[in-house]
Design a protein around this motif. Structure first.
Motif, PDB file in Angstrom:
ATOM      1  N   GLY A   1      26.428  37.981   3.833  1.00 57.81           N
ATOM      2  CA  GLY A   1      25.695  37.817   5.077  1.00 57.81           C
ATOM      3  C   GLY A   1      24.504  38.749   5.164  1.00 57.81           C
ATOM      4  N   VAL A   2      24.105  39.059   6.376  1.00 56.89           N
ATOM      5  CA  VAL A   2      22.952  39.932   6.629  1.00 56.89           C
ATOM      6  C   VAL A   2      23.419  41.376   6.654  1.00 56.89           C
ATOM      7  CG1 VAL A   2      21.161  40.553   8.287  1.00 56.89           C
ATOM      8  CG2 VAL A   2      21.718  38.142   7.892  1.00 56.89           C
ATOM      9  N   TYR A   3      22.791  42.205   5.820  1.00 50.80           N
ATOM     10  CA  TYR A   3      23.128  43.623   5.743  1.00 50.80           C
ATOM     11  C   TYR A   3      22.247  44.482   6.662  1.00 50.80           C
ATOM     12  CZ  TYR A   3      25.321  41.942   1.426  1.00 50.80           C
ATOM     13  OH  TYR A   3      26.047  41.231   0.511  1.00 50.80           O
TER      14      TYR A   3
ATOM     15  N   ARG B   1      21.079  40.259  -3.542  1.00 54.46           N
ATOM     16  CA  ARG B   1      20.076  40.970  -2.744  1.00 54.46           C
ATOM     17  C   ARG B   1      18.879  40.075  -2.505  1.00 54.46           C
ATOM     18  NH1 ARG B   1      16.357  45.342  -5.252  1.00 54.46           N
ATOM     19  NH2 ARG B   1      15.093  43.487  -5.490  1.00 54.46           N
TER      20      ARG B   1
ATOM     21  N   LEU C   1      20.085  33.819   9.013  1.00 57.52           N
ATOM     22  CA  LEU C   1      18.970  34.368   8.246  1.00 57.52           C
ATOM     23  C   LEU C   1      17.624  34.174   8.943  1.00 57.52           C
ATOM     24  CD1 LEU C   1      20.008  33.196   4.651  1.00 57.52           C
ATOM     25  CD2 LEU C   1      20.665  35.265   5.886  1.00 57.52           C
TER      26      LEU C   1
ATOM     27  N   ARG D   1      18.549  44.126   9.362  1.00 59.56           N
ATOM     28  CA  ARG D   1      17.369  43.440   9.877  1.00 59.56           C
ATOM     29  C   ARG D   1      16.618  44.375  10.808  1.00 59.56           C
ATOM     30  NH1 ARG D   1      17.754  38.430  11.669  1.00 59.56           N
ATOM     31  NH2 ARG D   1      19.918  37.894  11.181  1.00 59.56           N
TER      32      ARG D   1
ATOM     33  N   ASP E   1      27.400  38.249   9.837  1.00 60.98           N
ATOM     34  CA  ASP E   1      26.165  37.635  10.317  1.00 60.98           C
ATOM     35  C   ASP E   1      25.529  36.836   9.184  1.00 60.98           C
ATOM     36  OD1 ASP E   1      23.777  36.915  11.431  1.00 60.98           O
ATOM     37  OD2 ASP E   1      22.974  38.949  11.597  1.00 60.98           O
ATOM     38  N   TYR E   2      25.537  35.515   9.303  1.00 56.73           N
ATOM     39  CA  TYR E   2      24.912  34.656   8.312  1.00 56.73           C
ATOM     40  C   TYR E   2      23.665  33.960   8.862  1.00 56.73           C
ATOM     41  CZ  TYR E   2      28.894  35.259   5.203  1.00 56.73           C
ATOM     42  OH  TYR E   2      29.832  35.800   4.362  1.00 56.73           O
TER      43      TYR E   2
ATOM     44  N   VAL F   1      14.556  40.765   6.906  1.00 57.49           N
ATOM     45  CA  VAL F   1      15.972  40.400   6.802  1.00 57.49           C
ATOM     46  C   VAL F   1      16.441  40.721   5.394  1.00 57.49           C
ATOM     47  CG1 VAL F   1      17.689  38.563   6.933  1.00 57.49           C
ATOM     48  CG2 VAL F   1      15.746  38.569   8.518  1.00 57.49           C
ATOM     49  N   TRP F   2      17.490  41.526   5.294  1.00 56.98           N
ATOM     50  CA  TRP F   2      18.126  41.860   4.022  1.00 56.98           C
ATOM     51  C   TRP F   2      19.473  41.153   4.014  1.00 56.98           C
ATOM     52  CZ3 TRP F   2      19.269  47.612   2.289  1.00 56.98           C
ATOM     53  CH2 TRP F   2      19.993  47.596   1.077  1.00 56.98           C
ATOM     54  N   SER F   3      19.640  40.194   3.111  1.00 53.12           N
ATOM     55  CA  SER F   3      20.868  39.418   3.078  1.00 53.12           C
ATOM     56  C   SER F   3      21.430  39.356   1.668  1.00 53.12           C
ATOM     57  CB  SER F   3      20.614  37.993   3.590  1.00 53.12           C
ATOM     58  OG  SER F   3      19.717  37.303   2.737  1.00 53.12           O
TER      59      SER F   3
END
Length: 298
Positions: free
Chosen positions: A114-116, A93, A63, A118, A60-61, A108-110
């Motif tokens: 990608g996204v780690y 991070r 953001l 949300r 998942d990219y 959102v933690w990316s």
């Protein structure tokens, strides 16, 4: 030496039995010298990029923030704290917490993969604190209780248990930050320069007053020499270290050492005047840890 006699006119040649075993044959894959730190970092970065390229696609990219549905009649009760707060170091991070004026939030933690993580939900005010209440009751992966702190045109969200760390970062000159990163605290408005002290509740405001000395450069001359408007009455001593607030670079704070001190002023010098591009200027703010006062003799 061998027991064989040496013919006249010939030099004696020692055998490996006399001097020990011959050196091992050099293996081609062993480095000829130790790698420098820079070379090691470059090699590690290349390996990491290659590793990321070999990972399967499908991560998942996206953001973009995703907020819960708007509740009718929500109003704009959170306009004072609305905005996108950031914590991280640009790579690896990135934590982005967005709060809307109506009280909805999205986190959102990316990173480079990608996204780690949300989540989204609503912000609930509780006796001066902001509490994040997610739509789905999931295992907390971030702090969810914050004290909003105003510092000029900046805003910070500080977990209550991190207020000591935040105050110590101010005393050490690590806050306010002078770059667009916020490695330890959620911050909004990092592109705006601030100095002095933030708006802190008691007892933390008193802790700063008792532990730190805040002043300003009143005269700056060539060679990194300055006069500052605080002195021994404020808790400074010779060799006290002053940090120029928000005027360093990404990796270093700008430090001055006190070389002479009067009651209400001092003279200080920069260790390496050519280390930074811009010369020191009058009006720049400084901070130092307050030296403990000597106990009077009976």
């Amino acid at each position: 030496m061998s027991d064989d006699r040496i013919a006249p006119g010939k030099k004696a040649v020692a055998s490996w039995d006399d001097w020990g075993a011959p050196p091992a044959t050099r293996r081609w894959w062993l480095p000829r010298r130790k790698l420098s730190l820079t070379e090691g970092v470059v090699i590690a970065a290349i390996v990491w990029v290659l590793f990321c390229l070999m990972l399967p696609t499908g991560a998942d990219y996206d953001l973009a923030h995703r907020y819960p549905p708007l509740v009718a009649g929500a109003g704009n009760g959170f306009a004072a704290v609305a905005g996108e707060y950031y914590q991280g170091a640009s790579r690896g991070r990135n934590w982005r917490l967005s709060i809307l004026p109506d009280g909805r939030y999205s986190f959102v933690w990316s990173g480079c993969l990608g996204v780690y993580h949300r989540e989204s939900g609503s912000v609930i005010p509780v006796t001066g604190y902001l509490v994040l209440s997610p739509v789905k009751q999931i295992e907390p992966r971030i702090k969810r209780i914050f004290l909003p702190i105003r510092w000029g045109s900046r805003s910070y969200l500080i977990p209550p248990e991190s207020l000591q760390e935040f105050c110590d970062a101010i005393i050490n000159g690590d806050e306010p930050r002078h770059e667009t990163e916020a490695s330890r605290f959620y911050a909004l408005g990092l592109n705006v320069r601030v100095d002095g002290v933030p708006e802190l509740p008691e007892p933390w405001a008193a802790y700063l007053r008792e532990s730190a000395v805040f002043g300003a450069i009143v005269v700056a001359t060539e060679g990194g020499r300055v006069r500052v408007d605080v002195g021994s009455a404020d808790g400074l001593r010779i060799d006290s270290v002053l940090t120029v607030q928000g005027r360093g670079d990404r990796y270093r704070s700008r430090k001055l050492r006190v070389v002479a001190v009067d009651e209400h002023s001092c003279r200080a010098e920069e260790g390496d005047p050519g280390e930074f591009k811009n010369p020191l200027e009058a009006g720049w703010k400084v901070v130092a840890a307050r030296e403990p006062q000597a106990t009077p003799s009976p």
